[in-house]
Design a protein around this motif. Structure first.
Motif, mmCIF file in Angstrom:
data_model
loop_
_atom_site.group_PDB
_atom_site.id
_atom_site.type_symbol
_atom_site.label_atom_id
_atom_site.label_comp_id
_atom_site.label_asym_id
_atom_site.label_seq_id
_atom_site.Cartn_x
_atom_site.Cartn_y
_atom_site.Cartn_z
ATOM 1 N N PHE A 199 0.826 -1.195 0.000
ATOM 2 C CA PHE A 199 0.000 0.000 0.000
ATOM 3 C C PHE A 199 0.866 1.253 0.000
ATOM 4 C CE2 PHE A 199 -2.246 3.433 2.157
ATOM 5 C CZ PHE A 199 -3.387 3.507 1.381
ATOM 6 N N ARG A 200 1.917 1.249 0.793
ATOM 7 C CA ARG A 200 2.799 2.416 0.870
ATOM 8 C C ARG A 200 3.475 2.726 -0.461
ATOM 9 N NH1 ARG A 200 5.779 1.711 6.719
ATOM 10 N NH2 ARG A 200 3.878 1.960 7.937
ATOM 11 N N ILE A 201 3.648 1.706 -1.289
ATOM 12 C CA ILE A 201 4.240 1.915 -2.614
ATOM 13 C C ILE A 201 3.154 2.250 -3.631
ATOM 14 C CG2 ILE A 201 5.457 0.763 -4.506
ATOM 15 C CD1 ILE A 201 6.922 -0.859 -2.299
ATOM 16 N N ALA A 202 2.060 1.512 -3.600
ATOM 17 C CA ALA A 202 1.022 1.651 -4.630
ATOM 18 C C ALA A 202 0.215 2.946 -4.484
ATOM 19 C CB ALA A 202 0.083 0.453 -4.584
ATOM 20 N N TYR A 203 -0.059 3.391 -3.260
ATOM 21 C CA TYR A 203 -0.903 4.567 -3.071
ATOM 22 C C TYR A 203 -0.302 5.829 -3.702
ATOM 23 C CZ TYR A 203 -3.684 8.205 -0.884
ATOM 24 O OH TYR A 203 -4.472 9.296 -0.678
ATOM 25 N N PRO A 204 0.943 6.191 -3.408
ATOM 26 C CA PRO A 204 1.477 7.405 -4.036
ATOM 27 C C PRO A 204 1.568 7.288 -5.560
ATOM 28 C CG PRO A 204 2.959 6.641 -2.306
ATOM 29 C CD PRO A 204 1.878 5.639 -2.444
ATOM 30 N N VAL A 205 1.927 6.097 -6.051
ATOM 31 C CA VAL A 205 2.015 5.917 -7.501
ATOM 32 C C VAL A 205 0.631 6.100 -8.136
ATOM 33 C CG1 VAL A 205 2.501 4.225 -9.320
ATOM 34 C CG2 VAL A 205 4.060 4.463 -7.386
ATOM 35 N N THR A 206 -0.378 5.495 -7.531
ATOM 36 C CA THR A 206 -1.742 5.623 -8.043
ATOM 37 C C THR A 206 -2.210 7.071 -8.001
ATOM 38 O OG1 THR A 206 -2.215 3.397 -7.244
ATOM 39 C CG2 THR A 206 -4.103 4.791 -7.747
ATOM 40 N N MET A 207 -1.903 7.770 -6.931
ATOM 41 C CA MET A 207 -2.352 9.164 -6.815
ATOM 42 C C MET A 207 -1.649 10.069 -7.828
ATOM 43 S SD MET A 207 -4.756 9.327 -4.665
ATOM 44 C CE MET A 207 -5.308 7.694 -5.051
ATOM 45 N N VAL A 208 -0.384 9.847 -8.076
ATOM 46 C CA VAL A 208 0.344 10.661 -9.054
ATOM 47 C C VAL A 208 -0.175 10.382 -10.466
ATOM 48 C CG1 VAL A 208 2.595 11.055 -10.109
ATOM 49 C CG2 VAL A 208 2.380 10.997 -7.624
ATOM 50 N N VAL A 209 -0.404 9.110 -10.787
ATOM 51 C CA VAL A 209 -0.954 8.767 -12.103
ATOM 52 C C VAL A 209 -2.376 9.331 -12.236
ATOM 53 C CG1 VAL A 209 -1.724 6.833 -13.556
ATOM 54 C CG2 VAL A 209 0.502 6.746 -12.427
ATOM 55 N N GLY A 210 -3.167 9.214 -11.183
ATOM 56 C CA GLY A 210 -4.503 9.801 -11.199
ATOM 57 C C GLY A 210 -4.464 11.321 -11.321
ATOM 58 N N GLY A 211 -3.497 11.948 -10.677
ATOM 59 C CA GLY A 211 -3.337 13.402 -10.792
ATOM 60 C C GLY A 211 -2.961 13.823 -12.199
ATOM 61 N N ALA A 212 -2.100 13.034 -12.836
ATOM 62 C CA ALA A 212 -1.754 13.323 -14.231
ATOM 63 C C ALA A 212 -2.984 13.176 -15.119
ATOM 64 C CB ALA A 212 -0.642 12.393 -14.698
#
Length: 127
Positions: free
Chosen positions: A34-47
């Motif tokens: 979760f600690r790895i996937a959450y920031p990656v998902t949020m950055v991709v979602g932000g893009a």
């Protein structure tokens, strides 16, 4: 008001809200994945949000403010559920069933009101 802020500060606001959200949720849900996937998902979602906003005619300023406000609202809205997250994690680690543990309706309502309220405030500040 926020439309007149230099773009660098808005990028910093977006980065800070992502880091704050990731750190807090990572401490409440202590799974490494979760600690790895959450920031990656949020950055991709932000893009993706920036692309959709640009396609709809919303400038980069508005997109960055909405992204930051969504993270702030999400983090604030999930504050009451942090004990539930930890309890589900502990039971899951011990191999116990966690299906019966559900968030109270009041917590879900607070989450919805928090996210929508902060997004409306961010929208108002960009006009």
């Amino acid at each position: 008001m926020l439309a007149s802020v230099p773009m660098g500060w808005l990028w910093l606001l977006a980065a800070a809200s992502t880091v704050l959200s990731s750190c807090l949720l990572g401490s409440w849900i202590p799974l490494r994945q979760f600690r790895i996937a959450y920031p990656v998902t949020m950055v991709v979602g932000g893009a993706g949000l920036i692309v959709v906003c640009r396609a709809q005619g919303i400038d980069l300023t508005g997109a960055l403010v909405m992204y930051s406000c969504a993270h702030i609202g999400l983090t604030l809205g999930l504050l009451p559920q942090r004990k539930l997250f930890k309890e589900v994690y502990e039971r899951w680690r011990r191999g116990e069933a966690t299906d019966h543990l559900k968030a109270p309706r009041g917590h879900l309502a607070f989450l919805a009101v928090s996210v929508v309220g902060v997004l409306l405030a961010g929208f108002a500040l960009t006009r």
